[in-house]
Scaffold this motif. Structure first.
Motif, PDB file in Angstrom:
ATOM      1  N   ALA A   5     -12.477  16.302  25.095  1.00 32.58           N
ATOM      2  CA  ALA A   5     -11.883  15.069  24.587  1.00 32.58           C
ATOM      3  C   ALA A   5     -12.778  14.372  23.569  1.00 32.58           C
ATOM      4  O   ALA A   5     -12.289  13.769  22.608  1.00 32.58           O
ATOM      5  CB  ALA A   5     -11.579  14.122  25.753  1.00 32.58           C
ATOM      6  N   LEU A   6     -14.092  14.443  23.779  1.00 35.71           N
ATOM      7  CA  LEU A   6     -15.030  13.723  22.912  1.00 35.71           C
ATOM      8  C   LEU A   6     -15.791  14.645  21.954  1.00 35.71           C
ATOM      9  O   LEU A   6     -16.700  14.191  21.257  1.00 35.71           O
ATOM     10  CB  LEU A   6     -16.036  12.942  23.769  1.00 35.71           C
ATOM     11  N   ASN A   7     -15.409  15.927  21.928  1.00 34.98           N
ATOM     12  CA  ASN A   7     -16.105  16.894  21.069  1.00 34.98           C
ATOM     13  C   ASN A   7     -17.619  16.848  21.303  1.00 34.98           C
ATOM     14  O   ASN A   7     -18.413  16.757  20.356  1.00 34.98           O
ATOM     15  CB  ASN A   7     -15.792  16.635  19.593  1.00 34.98           C
ATOM     16  N   VAL A   8     -18.003  16.885  22.561  1.00 32.26           N
ATOM     17  CA  VAL A   8     -19.424  16.832  22.908  1.00 32.26           C
ATOM     18  C   VAL A   8     -20.102  18.109  22.419  1.00 32.26           C
ATOM     19  O   VAL A   8     -19.666  19.216  22.758  1.00 32.26           O
ATOM     20  CB  VAL A   8     -19.611  16.677  24.431  1.00 32.26           C
ATOM     21  N   PRO A   9     -21.159  17.996  21.623  1.00 24.25           N
ATOM     22  CA  PRO A   9     -21.816  19.198  21.105  1.00 24.25           C
ATOM     23  C   PRO A   9     -22.639  19.916  22.162  1.00 24.25           C
ATOM     24  O   PRO A   9     -22.862  19.393  23.265  1.00 24.25           O
ATOM     25  CB  PRO A   9     -22.720  18.643  19.988  1.00 24.25           C
ATOM     26  N   GLU A  10     -23.105  21.118  21.828  1.00 30.95           N
ATOM     27  CA  GLU A  10     -23.999  21.846  22.720  1.00 30.95           C
ATOM     28  C   GLU A  10     -25.276  21.034  22.931  1.00 30.95           C
ATOM     29  O   GLU A  10     -25.682  20.248  22.083  1.00 30.95           O
ATOM     30  CB  GLU A  10     -24.350  23.205  22.119  1.00 30.95           C
ATOM     31  N   GLY A  11     -25.909  21.237  24.084  1.00 32.15           N
ATOM     32  CA  GLY A  11     -27.160  20.546  24.353  1.00 32.15           C
ATOM     33  C   GLY A  11     -26.999  19.246  25.104  1.00 32.15           C
ATOM     34  O   GLY A  11     -27.956  18.473  25.215  1.00 32.15           O
ATOM     35  N   TYR A  12     -25.802  18.997  25.636  1.00 29.63           N
ATOM     36  CA  TYR A  12     -25.553  17.798  26.439  1.00 29.63           C
ATOM     37  C   TYR A  12     -24.974  18.204  27.788  1.00 29.63           C
ATOM     38  O   TYR A  12     -24.223  19.176  27.890  1.00 29.63           O
ATOM     39  CB  TYR A  12     -24.557  16.859  25.750  1.00 29.63           C
ATOM     40  N   THR A  13     -25.325  17.435  28.819  1.00 34.63           N
ATOM     41  CA  THR A  13     -24.776  17.627  30.158  1.00 34.63           C
ATOM     42  C   THR A  13     -23.887  16.452  30.513  1.00 34.63           C
ATOM     43  O   THR A  13     -24.228  15.297  30.249  1.00 34.63           O
ATOM     44  CB  THR A  13     -25.905  17.746  31.195  1.00 34.63           C
ATOM     45  N   VAL A  14     -22.732  16.754  31.103  1.00 34.78           N
ATOM     46  CA  VAL A  14     -21.799  15.736  31.571  1.00 34.78           C
ATOM     47  C   VAL A  14     -21.898  15.630  33.086  1.00 34.78           C
ATOM     48  O   VAL A  14     -21.858  16.651  33.795  1.00 34.78           O
ATOM     49  CB  VAL A  14     -20.349  16.080  31.163  1.00 34.78           C
ATOM     50  N   LEU A  15     -22.047  14.400  33.572  1.00 35.22           N
ATOM     51  CA  LEU A  15     -22.174  14.149  35.005  1.00 35.22           C
ATOM     52  C   LEU A  15     -21.172  13.109  35.462  1.00 35.22           C
ATOM     53  O   LEU A  15     -20.855  12.172  34.721  1.00 35.22           O
ATOM     54  CB  LEU A  15     -23.587  13.651  35.332  1.00 35.22           C
ATOM     55  N   PHE A  16     -20.682  13.256  36.680  1.00 32.60           N
ATOM     56  CA  PHE A  16     -19.901  12.212  37.352  1.00 32.60           C
ATOM     57  C   PHE A  16     -20.717  11.736  38.544  1.00 32.60           C
ATOM     58  O   PHE A  16     -20.872  12.456  39.531  1.00 32.60           O
ATOM     59  CB  PHE A  16     -18.546  12.752  37.814  1.00 32.60           C
ATOM     60  N   LEU A  17     -21.245  10.521  38.448  1.00 36.51           N
ATOM     61  CA  LEU A  17     -22.071   9.953  39.516  1.00 36.51           C
ATOM     62  C   LEU A  17     -21.403   8.708  40.072  1.00 36.51           C
ATOM     63  O   LEU A  17     -20.201   8.525  39.924  1.00 36.51           O
ATOM     64  CB  LEU A  17     -23.480   9.666  38.974  1.00 36.51           C
ATOM     65  N   GLN A  18     -22.187   7.846  40.717  1.00 34.74           N
ATOM     66  CA  GLN A  18     -21.649   6.637  41.326  1.00 34.74           C
ATOM     67  C   GLN A  18     -22.496   5.432  40.919  1.00 34.74           C
ATOM     68  O   GLN A  18     -23.472   5.571  40.191  1.00 34.74           O
ATOM     69  CB  GLN A  18     -21.605   6.803  42.845  1.00 34.74           C
ATOM     70  N   GLY A  19     -22.099   4.256  41.358  1.00 30.05           N
ATOM     71  CA  GLY A  19     -22.893   3.061  41.116  1.00 30.05           C
ATOM     72  C   GLY A  19     -22.462   2.225  39.941  1.00 30.05           C
ATOM     73  O   GLY A  19     -22.995   1.137  39.712  1.00 30.05           O
ATOM     74  N   GLY A  20     -21.498   2.707  39.151  1.00 35.46           N
ATOM     75  CA  GLY A  20     -21.022   1.933  38.013  1.00 35.46           C
ATOM     76  C   GLY A  20     -22.098   1.738  36.954  1.00 35.46           C
ATOM     77  O   GLY A  20     -23.221   2.241  37.064  1.00 35.46           O
ATOM     78  N   ALA A  21     -21.743   0.994  35.920  1.00 37.35           N
ATOM     79  CA  ALA A  21     -22.721   0.688  34.880  1.00 37.35           C
ATOM     80  C   ALA A  21     -23.875  -0.134  35.444  1.00 37.35           C
ATOM     81  O   ALA A  21     -24.994  -0.077  34.923  1.00 37.35           O
ATOM     82  CB  ALA A  21     -22.053  -0.054  33.730  1.00 37.35           C
ATOM     83  N   SER A  22     -23.625  -0.881  36.503  1.00 34.98           N
ATOM     84  CA  SER A  22     -24.686  -1.702  37.088  1.00 34.98           C
ATOM     85  C   SER A  22     -25.865  -0.858  37.541  1.00 34.98           C
ATOM     86  O   SER A  22     -27.022  -1.267  37.406  1.00 34.98           O
ATOM     87  CB  SER A  22     -24.139  -2.522  38.263  1.00 34.98           C
ATOM     88  N   LEU A  23     -25.592   0.323  38.094  1.00 38.51           N
ATOM     89  CA  LEU A  23     -26.684   1.241  38.424  1.00 38.51           C
ATOM     90  C   LEU A  23     -27.158   1.966  37.161  1.00 38.51           C
ATOM     91  O   LEU A  23     -28.338   2.289  37.026  1.00 38.51           O
ATOM     92  CB  LEU A  23     -26.246   2.247  39.483  1.00 38.51           C
ATOM     93  N   GLY A  24     -26.247   2.172  36.236  1.00 35.92           N
ATOM     94  CA  GLY A  24     -26.606   2.814  34.979  1.00 35.92           C
ATOM     95  C   GLY A  24     -27.644   2.045  34.195  1.00 35.92           C
ATOM     96  O   GLY A  24     -28.469   2.639  33.487  1.00 35.92           O
ATOM     97  N   PHE A  25     -27.630   0.714  34.309  1.00 34.94           N
ATOM     98  CA  PHE A  25     -28.651  -0.088  33.642  1.00 34.94           C
ATOM     99  C   PHE A  25     -30.054   0.357  34.068  1.00 34.94           C
ATOM    100  O   PHE A  25     -30.967   0.478  33.246  1.00 34.94           O
ATOM    101  CB  PHE A  25     -28.492  -1.578  33.988  1.00 34.94           C
ATOM    102  N   LEU A  26     -30.204   0.600  35.365  1.00 30.38           N
ATOM    103  CA  LEU A  26     -31.505   0.989  35.904  1.00 30.38           C
ATOM    104  C   LEU A  26     -31.789   2.470  35.663  1.00 30.38           C
ATOM    105  O   LEU A  26     -32.905   2.852  35.300  1.00 30.38           O
ATOM    106  CB  LEU A  26     -31.554   0.672  37.401  1.00 30.38           C
ATOM    107  N   ILE A  27     -30.770   3.307  35.852  1.00 26.57           N
ATOM    108  CA  ILE A  27     -30.933   4.748  35.637  1.00 26.57           C
ATOM    109  C   ILE A  27     -31.373   5.030  34.208  1.00 26.57           C
ATOM    110  O   ILE A  27     -32.277   5.836  33.961  1.00 26.57           O
ATOM    111  CB  ILE A  27     -29.621   5.490  35.966  1.00 26.57           C
TER     112      ILE A  27
END
Length: 349
Positions: free
Chosen positions: A56-78
């Motif tokens: 969908a996003l034409n992600v190029p080679e060299g990237y990993t896609v993950l489905f995690l938890q915690g919302g963006a609120s945890l993403g701020f820290l991650i």
């Protein structure tokens, strides 16, 4: 029929709702709510979902896609933990509530945080220019769309410094050049699927390079090695996200979605600009296509207007409690007929 302008969780296409509902009752003999995340059936779903993000996003080679938890609120820290470099110094663009929270978590990770640009001086009603960026930053972090303030970046900041973006409220709403980012993260509950999962798109070359001791669960390399299965993933959220991704791809992809989103926004902003009863709350050049914020020019008409839109089966139109006014959130699945219904009510005031 209710017209849902709520800021989140998002609405989804009816076809997705129907398929998700059917899977609650029967997903290859079990409910999707009870199936093992280690089963071959769900492992296939997870693999499909990650590949469909790339498609969908034409992600190029060299990237990993993950489905995690915690919302963006945890993403701020991650994001702060994983991108800390030798200088332990990060630059943040502060454009509202969520980027303010990201700044706080950057500090909580032990980084020296520099606000390289901010629109706080005018109540976050515009996108600030990025000038005089320090060259010793480990990364730059910004929020692409500001759900509360109603502003949106119209271009990706140009920089040679690793770039991180919280795209929680506008991912999949328009094409993006993923190659310009080292990390994109987004809570699912705006344009992707039900609350519960958080999407990460991370450049492989940065994994494991942090100079901080990262708690295990916050280490993106750990999750990448386990294919998003380090712990039990949010099975139902990922399943519905995959249904929605397949629906998007089948119906013209992100390019087609972007065209519809522009049409919806133009329709509503035109009414705001030409109806003397209303005024927008943000700089015109920085207006969000996802979250249209506006207010009455005469507060004495508030009771009448609120009655009209409530009687018109419109929900979720109140502005965020911190700013007041009104906010029409128009995520991907909102049909233009709903926008037309709101515009007719505005004309009737």
């Amino acid at each position: 029929m209710k017209h849902n302008f709520g800021a989140g969780p998002c609405i989804l296409p009816q076809e997705v709702f129907k398929d998700a509902a059917a899977a609650v009752l029967d997903f290859n003999g079990l409910s999707i709510l009870e199936v093992s995340h280690r089963s071959a059936d769900f492992v296939k779903v997870m693999e499909e979902a990650r590949e469909n993000v790339k498609k969908a996003l034409n992600v190029p080679e060299g990237y990993t896609v993950l489905f995690l938890q915690g919302g963006a609120s945890l993403g701020f820290l991650i994001s702060a933990y994983n991108f800390a470099g030798k200088n332990k110094k990060a630059g943040y663009v502060n454009t509202g509530t969520w980027s303010t929270k990201a700044v706080k978590e950057g500090k909580n990770a032990g980084l020296e945080v520099i606000e390289i640009a901010s629109s706080e001086d005018k109540g976050f009603n515009y996108i600030p220019e990025l000038n005089d960026i320090p060259e010793d930053l480990d990364f730059i972090h910004y929020t692409s769309n500001n759900t509360i303030a109603g502003t949106q970046f119209k271009s990706i900041p140009e920089t040679n410094i690793p770039l991180i973006c919280d795209m929680s409220s506008d991912i999949f709403s328009q094409p993006i050049d993923v190659s310009k980012f080292d990390l994109i993260y987004a809570g699912a509950q705006k344009n992707l699927g039900p609350a519960g999962s958080t999407l990460y798109i991370v450049k492989d070359s940065v994994l494991g390079k942090s100079t901080l001791d990262i708690p295990t669960y916050l280490d993106l390399q750990v999750h990448a090695k386990k294919d998003s299965m380090f712990n039990t993933p949010p099975v139902f959220s990922v399943y519905v996200a995959n249904l929605n991704l397949k629906y998007m791809i089948k119906n013209g992809g992100v390019d087609a979605i972007a065209k519809r989103n522009e049409e919806k926004a133009e329709l509503l902003y035109n009414e705001i600009d030409n109806n003397p009863n209303f005024e927008g709350t943000t700089e015109v050049k920085d207006r969000s296509l996802m979250n249209v914020t506006f207010r009455l020019t005469d507060d004495s008409k508030k009771e009448r207007f609120d009655q009209l839109w409530n009687d018109g089966n419109i929900v979720g139109l109140k502005g965020h409690r911190s700013v007041g006014g009104y906010r029409a959130s128009m995520y991907n699945a909102l049909e233009i007929e709903s926008v037309k219904a709101l515009v007719e009510i505005m004309k009737a005031l």
